[in-house]
Design a protein around this motif. Sequence first.
Motif, mmCIF file in Angstrom:
data_model
loop_
_atom_site.group_PDB
_atom_site.id
_atom_site.type_symbol
_atom_site.label_atom_id
_atom_site.label_comp_id
_atom_site.label_asym_id
_atom_site.label_seq_id
_atom_site.Cartn_x
_atom_site.Cartn_y
_atom_site.Cartn_z
ATOM 1 N N ARG A 317 0.808 -1.229 0.000
ATOM 2 C CA ARG A 317 0.000 0.000 0.000
ATOM 3 C C ARG A 317 0.842 1.282 0.000
ATOM 4 O O ARG A 317 0.457 2.283 -0.581
ATOM 5 N N CYS A 318 2.021 1.227 0.644
ATOM 6 C CA CYS A 318 2.822 2.453 0.694
ATOM 7 C C CYS A 318 3.464 2.779 -0.650
ATOM 8 O O CYS A 318 4.027 3.854 -0.828
ATOM 9 N N TYR A 339 6.518 -9.317 5.494
ATOM 10 C CA TYR A 339 6.644 -7.867 5.550
ATOM 11 C C TYR A 339 8.106 -7.526 5.811
ATOM 12 O O TYR A 339 8.852 -8.331 6.360
ATOM 13 N N CYS A 343 7.946 -2.478 8.370
ATOM 14 C CA CYS A 343 6.478 -2.511 8.350
ATOM 15 C C CYS A 343 5.890 -2.611 9.754
ATOM 16 O O CYS A 343 4.685 -2.379 9.936
ATOM 17 N N CYS A 346 3.793 0.251 10.863
ATOM 18 C CA CYS A 346 2.922 0.861 9.842
ATOM 19 C C CYS A 346 1.446 0.701 10.207
ATOM 20 O O CYS A 346 0.987 -0.407 10.511
ATOM 21 N N GLU A 348 -1.026 0.760 8.281
ATOM 22 C CA GLU A 348 -1.793 0.119 7.200
ATOM 23 C C GLU A 348 -1.517 -1.383 7.107
ATOM 24 O O GLU A 348 -2.032 -2.039 6.216
ATOM 25 N N ARG A 349 -0.697 -1.888 7.990
ATOM 26 C CA ARG A 349 -0.225 -3.261 7.825
ATOM 27 C C ARG A 349 -1.361 -4.294 7.690
ATOM 28 O O ARG A 349 -1.283 -5.207 6.875
ATOM 29 N N PHE A 355 4.535 -8.631 0.953
ATOM 30 C CA PHE A 355 5.314 -9.175 -0.170
ATOM 31 C C PHE A 355 5.194 -10.695 -0.167
ATOM 32 O O PHE A 355 4.963 -11.304 0.884
ATOM 33 N N THR A 369 7.851 2.365 2.802
ATOM 34 C CA THR A 369 7.854 3.641 3.520
ATOM 35 C C THR A 369 6.652 3.570 4.469
ATOM 36 O O THR A 369 5.516 3.820 4.042
ATOM 37 N N PRO A 370 6.864 3.170 5.720
ATOM 38 C CA PRO A 370 5.715 2.957 6.611
ATOM 39 C C PRO A 370 4.764 4.147 6.639
ATOM 40 O O PRO A 370 5.197 5.292 6.646
ATOM 41 N N LEU A 371 3.477 3.834 6.670
ATOM 42 C CA LEU A 371 2.453 4.877 6.654
ATOM 43 C C LEU A 371 2.026 5.203 8.078
ATOM 44 O O LEU A 371 2.126 4.381 8.960
HETATM 45 S S1 SF4 Z 1 5.196 -0.148 5.210
HETATM 46 FE FE1 SF4 Z 1 2.992 -0.512 5.483
HETATM 47 S S2 SF4 Z 1 2.097 -0.197 3.494
HETATM 48 FE FE2 SF4 Z 1 4.303 -0.451 3.187
HETATM 49 S S3 SF4 Z 1 4.595 -2.625 2.774
HETATM 50 FE FE3 SF4 Z 1 4.845 -2.337 4.961
HETATM 51 S S4 SF4 Z 1 2.812 -2.714 5.835
HETATM 52 FE FE4 SF4 Z 1 2.536 -2.362 3.651
#
Ligand code: SF4
Length: 371
Positions: A317-318, A339, A343, A346, A348-349, A355, A369-371
């Motif tokens: 998502r990032c 991950y 991550c 993050c 949004e995890r 991956f 890039t963690p959200l």
């Molecule tokens: S940083 Fe967040 S959005 Fe990016 S791959 Fe990891 S879990 Fe997914």
Amino acid sequence: MIPLRLPALAESDRAFVTRLRSQPQAPGDPSESYLIEESAEGGTFAGPRGIIAIDGVPAEQLDGDVILVRPQALPGNSGSIERLLRAHRPEGGIAHNTLLVTERCDQLCLMCSQPPKKTHVDRFAYLEEACLLAEPGSLIGITGGEPTLYKEQVFGLLERVLSVRPDLEFHVLTNGQHFASEDVPRLRGPLYRRVSWGIPLYAPEPALHEEIVGKSGAFARLEESFVHLLAARARIELRTVLLSSNLPILGDLSRFVATRLRFIEAWSIMQLEHTGYARNRWKDLFVDHRTQFDTIADALNHTAVHGVRAQLFNFPRCTVPDEYRELAVASISDWKRKYAQACDGCRERTKCCGFFEWHPDDETMKMVTPL
Ligand code: SF4
């Protein structure tokens, strides 16, 4: 990676399907085997086919799994189980497992993640038995190879299971090369409202599509199948793996989808898997969507305007611009998902696909890039 095959010893001299339980839920259920002893790395279960001693994961993680037992007494087998249907249910989601029905295929896609084999091992009877034991409300994937090389067996399995399990749904991945006019009345039946067909299309014209799938005439045959599936009002999820060769025509493909294939339920644009044939062709095939998202965005905008639902599979998502992020779904099954370390923090995890387990670690670190 969560192991789906585990070493095991079993008393039986024949292969069989059973559901593992840590506690009896319906004592005496002939389809179940109950935990009688556990250790840190396995458990021993007892059922109508005798004892099964499984190694490799704590017994509590096997609770509810439907397994195929291959006893060591079978020729050429050292004793194993295969977790056909894991009971694990993602938070707030439904249990989703995929059954491989054959490794044969009549296409040879240049990025195939599971290169086909010439031989077929018929496991339909076991797979059907497993489906009948699925957790309530499960969505079961059918995949290959090409499942419809064994169309009669696949249709039969779907119909027999769905007729006695009104809570189940199926999603069948197929190359769409084998649907025929005589299938239409059958596929129109009410049971098939609970079946969706995942069908790949890589380009809006024959030359490139057939170059990618490695089969002359595949485009016209696919179009013929779409006619039959449309007549049957079949549920279709169209799939397009993103490649360097089809990125430039993604806009044309989106127009083709929006005008000629409006009857589909969804169009899934999929990022490449670093496995199978794609592994050695990575540099030639892979598109870094972070730097070329404009083309993808145009395609997404076009289908959205025409009321076709699109989604992004295997896009962390990032790596997707804000305005398209909700289309990037958690498409990678938990047993083969990983991950990056970054991550961990993050927000949004839980919604992110992460991956594939086999994606190179240095790439994953560079991408997130963690959200
Ligand atoms: S940083 Fe967040 S959005 Fe990016 S791959 Fe990891 S879990 Fe997914």
